[in-house]
Design a protein around this motif. Sequence first.
Motif, PDB file in Angstrom:
ATOM      1  N   GLY A 169      19.174  -2.559  -6.407  1.00 41.22           N
ATOM      2  CA  GLY A 169      19.325  -1.515  -6.333  1.00 41.22           C
ATOM      3  C   GLY A 169      17.893  -0.576  -6.127  1.00 41.22           C
ATOM      4  O   GLY A 169      19.220   0.621  -5.344  1.00 41.22           O
ATOM      5  N   VAL A 170      17.325  -1.249  -6.831  1.00 42.74           N
ATOM      6  CA  VAL A 170      15.817   0.268  -6.516  1.00 42.74           C
ATOM      7  C   VAL A 170      15.878  -0.333  -4.758  1.00 42.74           C
ATOM      8  O   VAL A 170      15.279   0.511  -3.992  1.00 42.74           O
ATOM      9  N   LEU A 171      15.151  -1.308  -4.975  1.00 41.12           N
ATOM     10  CA  LEU A 171      15.422  -1.425  -3.086  1.00 41.12           C
ATOM     11  C   LEU A 171      16.757  -1.186  -1.856  1.00 41.12           C
ATOM     12  O   LEU A 171      15.618  -0.348  -1.261  1.00 41.12           O
ATOM     13  N   GLY A 172      17.594  -0.942  -1.995  1.00 40.90           N
ATOM     14  CA  GLY A 172      18.459  -0.727  -1.897  1.00 40.90           C
ATOM     15  C   GLY A 172      18.412   1.325  -0.858  1.00 40.90           C
ATOM     16  O   GLY A 172      19.071   1.774  -0.718  1.00 40.90           O
ATOM     17  N   VAL A 210      23.214  -1.189   0.731  1.00 39.59           N
ATOM     18  CA  VAL A 210      22.393  -0.140   0.827  1.00 39.59           C
ATOM     19  C   VAL A 210      23.241   1.259   1.824  1.00 39.59           C
ATOM     20  O   VAL A 210      24.350   0.422   2.605  1.00 39.59           O
ATOM     21  N   ARG A 211      22.805   2.195   1.182  1.00 41.00           N
ATOM     22  CA  ARG A 211      23.859   3.542   1.783  1.00 41.00           C
ATOM     23  C   ARG A 211      23.052   4.241   2.352  1.00 41.00           C
ATOM     24  O   ARG A 211      21.434   4.675   2.135  1.00 41.00           O
ATOM     25  N   GLN A 212      23.007   4.940   3.019  1.00 39.66           N
ATOM     26  CA  GLN A 212      22.717   6.298   3.586  1.00 39.66           C
ATOM     27  C   GLN A 212      23.924   7.151   3.671  1.00 39.66           C
ATOM     28  O   GLN A 212      24.939   6.870   4.511  1.00 39.66           O
ATOM     29  N   ASP A 213      23.830   8.566   3.033  1.00 37.51           N
ATOM     30  CA  ASP A 213      25.155   9.844   3.020  1.00 37.51           C
ATOM     31  C   ASP A 213      26.074   8.917   2.812  1.00 37.51           C
ATOM     32  O   ASP A 213      27.128   9.351   3.014  1.00 37.51           O
ATOM     33  N   GLY A 214      26.169   7.998   1.780  1.00 38.74           N
ATOM     34  CA  GLY A 214      27.138   7.681   0.564  1.00 38.74           C
ATOM     35  C   GLY A 214      27.556   6.452   1.730  1.00 38.74           C
ATOM     36  O   GLY A 214      28.568   5.773   0.658  1.00 38.74           O
ATOM     37  N   ALA A 215      27.489   5.880   2.585  1.00 34.96           N
ATOM     38  CA  ALA A 215      27.890   5.002   3.399  1.00 34.96           C
ATOM     39  C   ALA A 215      26.934   3.966   3.151  1.00 34.96           C
ATOM     40  O   ALA A 215      25.936   3.285   3.184  1.00 34.96           O
TER      41      ALA A 215
END
Length: 621
Positions: free
Chosen positions: A77-80, A178-183
């Motif tokens: 989770g932290v890495l994500g 791994v998310r970015q802007d919810g994606a």
Amino acid sequence: MSSSNRVARGLERLGHPSFGVRQWLLWLVLSVLLAAWVYGQVRGWQSAKEIAAGSGRLEVLAAALHTELSRHEALPGVLGMDPRLAAALTQAGVAQHLERANQYLRHVQAQSGAEAVYLIDRTGLTIASSNAGDPDSFVGENYAFRPYVIDALKTGFGRFYAIGATTSRPGYFLASAVRQDGAVLGVVAVKVALTAFEASLAAGPWPTLVLEDNGVVILSSDRALRYRSLTPLSDEQRAAIKNTRQFDGEGLQPLLAGTAAPLQVAAQEREIERLIGADHELVSRNIADKGWRVVAFVNTPTAQTFAAVSAAFVLSVGMGCALLLHAVALRRARQHDLREREHEIRRRIEDGTRQLREQIEEQARNAVMLRRTTDSAVQAGKLAVLGQMAAAISHELNQPLTAMHNFAETALVFLGSGQDAAAAGNLRRIVSLCDRMGQIVGHLRSYARKQPGPPSAVDVRSTIDAALQLLRAAQNRAVPISVSVEPPQLMVVARPVRLEQVLLNLLRNALDAQPTQPAGAAPVVSARGVGDKVVIEVRDHGPGLSDEAMAHLFEPFFTTKPSGEGLGLGLAVSKMIVRELGGELSAHKGEERGAVFRVELQRAGAGRARSGVPETAEAQR
Ligand code: ADP
């Protein structure tokens, strides 16, 4: 009373003085039953103790595993959230981003102790990894089939235990989106090896397994049990496992072959018990939130040994008690036997004593009767001899009587004719004849008289001396007779006066036989003890005994002495007296010349117990 005696008394009262085969068997069965009960109890207590210890250890193991699994749970989770990974995913074509991601993941792997940390894109392809560049690098591998990838892409988090598809090394896979802007851009995964934990399982004292959700052994203290399903897997399970390649290359042979239906937990445990062995107690713990189970088979050999020793102890005590009771009972029985035997012996002794007393009384009665009979016989014998003698005596007395009658008549004539001297001569002859008759009568009186009282112990030497004294007085001269008595204190059973009479007669005859003796040839009186007899011999050196004299010596009135000197009654009377004393008088010819008269009597002391003769009886004389 001692306790053993009480027990034995009790047994005797029960009518079982000792153990028979049935009692032994009964006792043995009871002891065995008791031992079995003790075995069960002790084993139960001891097993409970060991199971409690096993449960404690299992608790620790479960907690350790939970901690181990949870330790890395937050890491993906932290890495994500790291922009370097997001950058790598969004710009997968840029080598620089991928290299930075690889460096970062390598750093994280080194710091966290995980086996591998890697980055997967949305298609399941690994684009960066802590082991990038290594021969078994994950980069380029597609893990879209792995549930943890699917779950992470779908739900944001996934976990899975499987054999590594690339390395073939098992591990616990944790993944986070791994998310970015919810994606969702992809998945970062961490592979944790549980080898250290598995090694700790093997270090324990009992077989210990870790089962995953499907009941497949994933960790085991015994490597042979690893990747065996507990029960046969269903087709769906097998298909799912195949799809996820969870246990690639493993046949997942069921441990419990032939069991078709999936088993309930309790039933499984029973089956495992059967598999591992009855000596093992199964304890299990669920790993919270993970769907796994840690199972240990607590071996209870100590409990069994302890229980066996206790049972053996109880059995031996039981048999020991039986032996003790048996021994006590035997001892009592033996004592009882001994007492019986003692009574029997005592009874026999009493019987014997009574019989002996009766015999002694009988003998005493017989002895009295015998004595009376003997006395009567002796008396009767004397009378018979007197009877025999009567003719001789009457003849002997008749002659002087006739002579006296004639002398008296003639004396009367002489007196009438004034021949006083002739008459006096006749009267003197009459007196002389009276003397002779008096002598005969005196002799007869002396032995016809019965001396009262029993014979007693008489000193031989004193008696010989007394006889010699009488002889000297009668002869009015020194009497050359030598005396020897051996032993000097020789004692004989006799009546002293009677024995004196006999000796006096024998001594007088000896002197008569050798009125003039050659020098150094005096008559000899010798007395000696021969066994229980006393032999008194009177030996002279006179003319000896002719055959005719030998034949008639002991007959009354047999004499070779001139008329007026001998009556011929001495030896006959002496023989009577010696016989009366229980002895024998005999006459023998001397070796060269002379005669030997031998008196044999009972020795005093030798037959004292038999005769009842006192030790000394000098006073009775
Ligand atoms: P008495 O002395 O009166 O003759 P005894 O009966 O004493 O009567 O003896 C009988 C006979 O035995 C004697 O007359 C004698 O002939 C014989 N006699 C006894 N003692 C001796 C002796 N010591 N030696 C030889 N003859 C003996």
